[in-house]
Design an enzyme around this catalytic site. Structure first.
Site, PDB file in Angstrom:
ATOM      1  N   GLU A 163       0.875  -1.177   0.000  1.00 14.12           N
ATOM      2  CA  GLU A 163       0.000   0.000   0.000  1.00 14.12           C
ATOM      3  C   GLU A 163       0.908   1.222   0.000  1.00 14.12           C
ATOM      4  OE1 GLU A 163      -3.511  -0.178   0.930  1.00 14.12           O
ATOM      5  OE2 GLU A 163      -3.863   1.981   1.056  1.00 14.12           O
ATOM      6  N   ARG A 164       0.777   2.030  -1.028  1.00 16.38           N
ATOM      7  CA  ARG A 164       1.599   3.247  -1.113  1.00 16.38           C
ATOM      8  C   ARG A 164       3.089   2.945  -1.094  1.00 16.38           C
ATOM      9  NH1 ARG A 164      -2.584   5.433  -3.044  1.00 16.38           N
ATOM     10  NH2 ARG A 164      -4.305   5.592  -1.586  1.00 16.38           N
ATOM     11  N   ASN A 206      -4.407  -2.062   6.419  1.00 17.46           N
ATOM     12  CA  ASN A 206      -5.604  -2.535   5.712  1.00 17.46           C
ATOM     13  C   ASN A 206      -5.415  -4.040   5.551  1.00 17.46           C
ATOM     14  OD1 ASN A 206      -6.566   0.144   5.292  1.00 17.46           O
ATOM     15  ND2 ASN A 206      -5.101   0.342   3.618  1.00 17.46           N
ATOM     16  N   LYS A 286      -6.335  -0.717  12.616  1.00 17.33           N
ATOM     17  CA  LYS A 286      -7.059   0.335  11.896  1.00 17.33           C
ATOM     18  C   LYS A 286      -8.511  -0.102  11.884  1.00 17.33           C
ATOM     19  CE  LYS A 286      -7.475   2.465   7.289  1.00 17.33           C
ATOM     20  NZ  LYS A 286      -6.793   2.718   5.995  1.00 17.33           N
ATOM     21  N   GLU A 290     -11.896   4.282   6.635  1.00 17.67           N
ATOM     22  CA  GLU A 290     -11.802   3.977   5.213  1.00 17.67           C
ATOM     23  C   GLU A 290     -12.337   2.578   4.903  1.00 17.67           C
ATOM     24  OE1 GLU A 290      -7.684   4.897   4.286  1.00 17.67           O
ATOM     25  OE2 GLU A 290      -8.141   7.022   4.159  1.00 17.67           O
ATOM     26  N   ARG A 323      -5.057   2.918  15.905  1.00 12.27           N
ATOM     27  CA  ARG A 323      -4.849   4.126  15.102  1.00 12.27           C
ATOM     28  C   ARG A 323      -6.027   5.093  15.199  1.00 12.27           C
ATOM     29  NH1 ARG A 323      -4.147   3.459   9.591  1.00 12.27           N
ATOM     30  NH2 ARG A 323      -2.426   4.906   9.383  1.00 12.27           N
ATOM     31  N   ARG A 340     -12.982  16.909   7.887  1.00 13.57           N
ATOM     32  CA  ARG A 340     -12.110  15.749   8.132  1.00 13.57           C
ATOM     33  C   ARG A 340     -11.016  16.081   9.146  1.00 13.57           C
ATOM     34  NH1 ARG A 340      -8.941  12.499   3.306  1.00 13.57           N
ATOM     35  NH2 ARG A 340      -7.375  11.518   4.638  1.00 13.57           N
ATOM     36  N   LYS A 364      -1.637  10.374  13.648  1.00 17.62           N
ATOM     37  CA  LYS A 364      -0.840  10.945  12.549  1.00 17.62           C
ATOM     38  C   LYS A 364      -0.374  12.347  12.916  1.00 17.62           C
ATOM     39  CE  LYS A 364      -2.584   8.282   8.640  1.00 17.62           C
ATOM     40  NZ  LYS A 364      -3.102   8.240   7.264  1.00 17.62           N
ATOM     41  N   ASP A 369      -3.681  14.008   6.480  1.00 14.76           N
ATOM     42  CA  ASP A 369      -3.083  12.789   5.944  1.00 14.76           C
ATOM     43  C   ASP A 369      -1.717  13.021   5.300  1.00 14.76           C
ATOM     44  OD1 ASP A 369      -2.789  10.190   5.259  1.00 14.76           O
ATOM     45  OD2 ASP A 369      -4.304  10.162   3.687  1.00 14.76           O
ATOM     46  N   GLU A 397       4.115   9.274   0.133  1.00 14.76           N
ATOM     47  CA  GLU A 397       2.845   9.237  -0.608  1.00 14.76           C
ATOM     48  C   GLU A 397       2.489  10.573  -1.262  1.00 14.76           C
ATOM     49  OE1 GLU A 397      -0.392   7.747   1.712  1.00 14.76           O
ATOM     50  OE2 GLU A 397      -1.879   8.200   0.171  1.00 14.76           O
ATOM     51  N   TRP A 545     -13.238  10.735  -0.894  1.00 16.01           N
ATOM     52  CA  TRP A 545     -12.326  10.775   0.241  1.00 16.01           C
ATOM     53  C   TRP A 545     -11.929  12.205   0.570  1.00 16.01           C
ATOM     54  CZ3 TRP A 545      -9.417   6.026   1.605  1.00 16.01           C
ATOM     55  CH2 TRP A 545      -9.948   4.893   0.976  1.00 16.01           C
TER      56      TRP A 545
END
Ligand code: BDP
Length: 683
Positions: A163-164, A206, A286, A290, A323, A340, A364, A369, A397, A545
């Site tokens: 992922e990323r 994820n 998580k 999402e 998280r 957000r 974070k 993000d 990212e 998103w």
């Protein structure tokens, strides 16, 4: 040489004074411990010294008359205790600290610690000193990590993708199985341990169906093999779990955390995990984020959700890292309450005091993000009764995906030095994160890793500096970004002053250059949906998103004030709250994060917003081009394969920066109708 050995290259020391100093050493002895970790430390020291001196510097049975390195546990060896007569009580080394001391008479260098992990960190410290050209004469220091948890999160999937991930596919998995290449995992563990990393979660937050099974008999033996590799380097292994696992693989009809059969299922999983991996670190979670499952499905909150897992792990000393990246990704933004940026604070602050002691909330660094510029998350420190750790993104990212150079240590330093004022002046983020502000039991750093199977680990060679810097900063947030860059450069490229100066300059300027030609003034995003690479001013806006720049023909920015906006600024303590709330005092670089203003609004810099956008985009492109030129000037001074790979990336960056400039400038020129004062060409 393509960069695989990274900062553990152990380049040969040039003939001269330093080489003579180290040439006297006959070898390494280990005292007062027979633990595997101490042997790792001795082996690493031997490997490093042998590389740098071009002869075998081996581990000896006994210290002889010739000078040697003595690695040993305090209170267990006469040699070590003789060299540290004051003892552990006054040295205060703690669980992972160490002391280094040169004894002029015998010429010995002692690495003393109260733990085997301390010996390993001490050994890497000695190697770093030698590798960066320092003398060990008169050495007398005590070091201990400032942060307890110094963790990396791999976003690796078992199908081999990441992922990323911007540096090739996973080094952990291939085609839904664990890798056979354990050597590379060991090399990764070495790299991490040498910077002080002590924890790793080895699968993506994820969690798909297959990784859900990592906690079952089917895959635990494989996990245990990986745990063993990292254990040899003092790194504890964690797994990301799927909150719906009891449903998806457990045969239960619910994953409700308050349902006794669910809690029992997790207790049984924990027992099994610890039977296989007795020092297992715990779970990274998580949930309700999402589209991931979580306790909200059952009308439970995140304290209910985390505590149930924490109870399962508690008997074994395991941790739940939960998280806080929780927001409604299906928001439509007509409702201001769904800002957000507000979400994490709104969700979690009311739960303060309800989490068990072995739960840590992972927050974070910013409220959105990992953008190139964001304010510091107001959630950090806002829950005095709850353990927290910060989450950074080493993988780039939103900061050029390791095709552009963007040295992130200066950004992280800004975050860590930010004063939250939560307990008066001096309530800096670094004091929240190291646990001292609220006397937290557990705290520290986590970050998304930037490595993959590319030959140089990180794709862009210069992105190695981010991984190195992350570990060093987690160990000691007082280190300077420049000092860290300097170390990394010397370890990788050697001691030519011109090389050091140029690369340090490139690294230190890179974040601001990247910011200049991308999203302006803290607005964020403006990237293509999904992969998030490359400019697309509206791209992200219309995605579900989304966050919004709210640009129209009159102005731009998100009004997050209490007076007229989403009220996000209320989440900060004074004086930060007023500073952000008030247009006149809001720092320029975050203006559009907090305020919606006309294009003609005059910044503190004296420029209008629109002219700032034009100017920075032209400047950024020019400076990106200069980076490539500066690098070209190093040709012949560094190894060709290293030179070439960076030259290629910098050329790509210079071109891509133009695309950013043209899209953003043209968009705002058309939207605002305001010409560039300098009459430069728009498209
Ligand atoms: C976002 C990424 C997404 C991650 C998510 C996370 O775009 O891929 O899964 O963060 O942190 O930045 O969970």
């Amino acid at each position: 040489e393509y960069g695989y050995d990274a900062w553990l290259r152990y380049r040969s020391i040039e003939p001269g004074e330093r080489r003579e100093e180290f040439n006297r050493f006959s070898g390494i002895v280990v005292e007062g411990t027979d633990e595997p970790l101490a042997h790792t430390a001795a082996r690493e020291l031997s490997r490093g010294l042998s590389g740098m001196l071009g002869r075998e510097v081996s581990v000896l049975e006994h210290a002889g008359d010739a000078p040697c390195f003595v690695l040993g546990r305090l209170g267990r060896s006469p040699i070590i205790d003789g060299m540290f007569p004051e003892g552990e009580a006054s040295l205060g080394l703690g669980r992972e600290g160490y002391a280094l001391r040169h004894e002029p008479g015998s010429g010995r260098i002692a690495i003393g610690a109260d733990s085997d992990a301390g010996l390993l960190y001490g050994a890497f410290d000695v190697l770093r000193r030698i590798g960066t050209g320092q003398s060990l004469k008169g050495l007398n220091i005590v070091e201990r990590p400032v942060n307890g948890l110094r963790m990396l999160n791999q976003w690796d999937n078992m199908d081999g993708s990441i992922e990323r991930g911007y540096a090739g596919s996973s080094i952990f998995y291939e085609k839904n199985r664990f890798t056979q290449n354990l050597e590379r995992l060991r090399d990764y563990a070495r790299l991490l341990a040498s910077t002080g990393i002590n924890a790793i979660a080895i699968n993506n937050v994820n969690v798909h169906r297959i990784e859900t099974e990592l906690i079952t008999e089917a895959l635990l033996p494989e996990v245990a093999k990986v745990a063993e590799i990292f254990r040899m380097y003092g790194i504890k292994l964690f797994l990301s779990i799927n909150y719906a696992a009891p449903l998806e693989i457990g045969g239960l009809s619910t994953a409700d955390p308050l349902e006794p059969e669910v809690a029992a299922w997790w207790r049984e999983r924990a027992a099994e995990i610890y039977r296989t991996i007795p020092d297992f670190g715990g779970f990274l979670v998580k949930a309700d984020s999402e589209n991931r499952p979580g306790p909200f499905t059952y009308g439970r909150d995140h304290a209910d959700g985390a505590n149930m897992l924490a109870e399962a792990l508690e008997p074994y000393g395991g941790l739940v890292i939960w998280r806080c990246f929780v927001y409604n990704c299906k928001q439509d933004w007509r409702d201001r309450k769904t800002d957000r940026a507000r979400a994490a604070y709104d969700h979690f602050v009311p739960l303060d005091g309800r989490f068990k002691e072995n739960v840590i909330l992972q927050v974070k660094n910013g409220p959105i993000d990992f953008q190139v510029r964001e304010p510091v998350s107001p959630l950090l420190g806002a829950m005095p009764l709850t353990n927290q750790m910060i989450e950074f993104q080493v993988t780039q990212e939103y900061t050029g995906q390791q095709h552009h150079v963007c040295y992130l240590v200066p950004q992280w330093k800004e975050v860590l030095d930010f004063d939250s004022h939560l307990k008066g002046e001096g309530s800096t983020v670094k004091r929240i994160v190291d646990g001292t502000l609220h006397a937290s039991r557990y705290s520290g750093f986590a970050a998304v890793s930037n490595i993959g199977c590319d030959a140089n680990w990180t794709g862009h060679l210069l992105a190695q500096a981010n991984l190195y810097g992350y570990g060093r900063l987690a160990w000691n947030p007082e280190l300077s970004a420049e000092g860290i860059a300097d170390e990394w450069i010397r370890l990788v490229f050697g001691s030519d002053e011109r090389v050091i100066q140029v690369i340090r300059g490139i690294l230190m300027d890179s974040w601001s250059i990247y910011e200049k030609y991308t999203a302006p003034l803290g607005i964020g995003f403006m990237v293509n949906p999904n992969h998030h690479y490359g400019p697309n001013v509206d791209g992200y806006e219309y995605s579900m998103w989304g966050t919004y720049h709210f640009a129209d023909c009159r102005g731009i920015g998100v009004d997050r004030t209490i007076a007229t906006g989403t009220g996000y600024t209320s989440q900060y303590a004074e004086p930060n709250q007023s500073r952000y709330e008030t247009l006149e005092t809001c720092p320029d670089e975050l203006l559009l994060f907090f305020h919606h203003v006309p294009y003609t609004h005059v910044l503190q810099s004296g420029k209008t917003v629109i002219q700032h956008i034009y100017d920075t985009h032209f400047e950024g492109v020019e400076q990106a081009g200069k980076l490539a030129e500066l690098w070209a000037g190093l040709s012949g001074l560094i190894e060709e394969p290293l030179h070439r790979q960076v030259a290629e990336r910098l050329a790509e960056q210079a071109e891509h920066a133009k695309e950013w400039r043209d899209q953003i400038n043209t968009y705002f020129y058309r939207k605002s109708g305001i010409p560039d004062q300098q009459g430069r060409r728009m498209y």
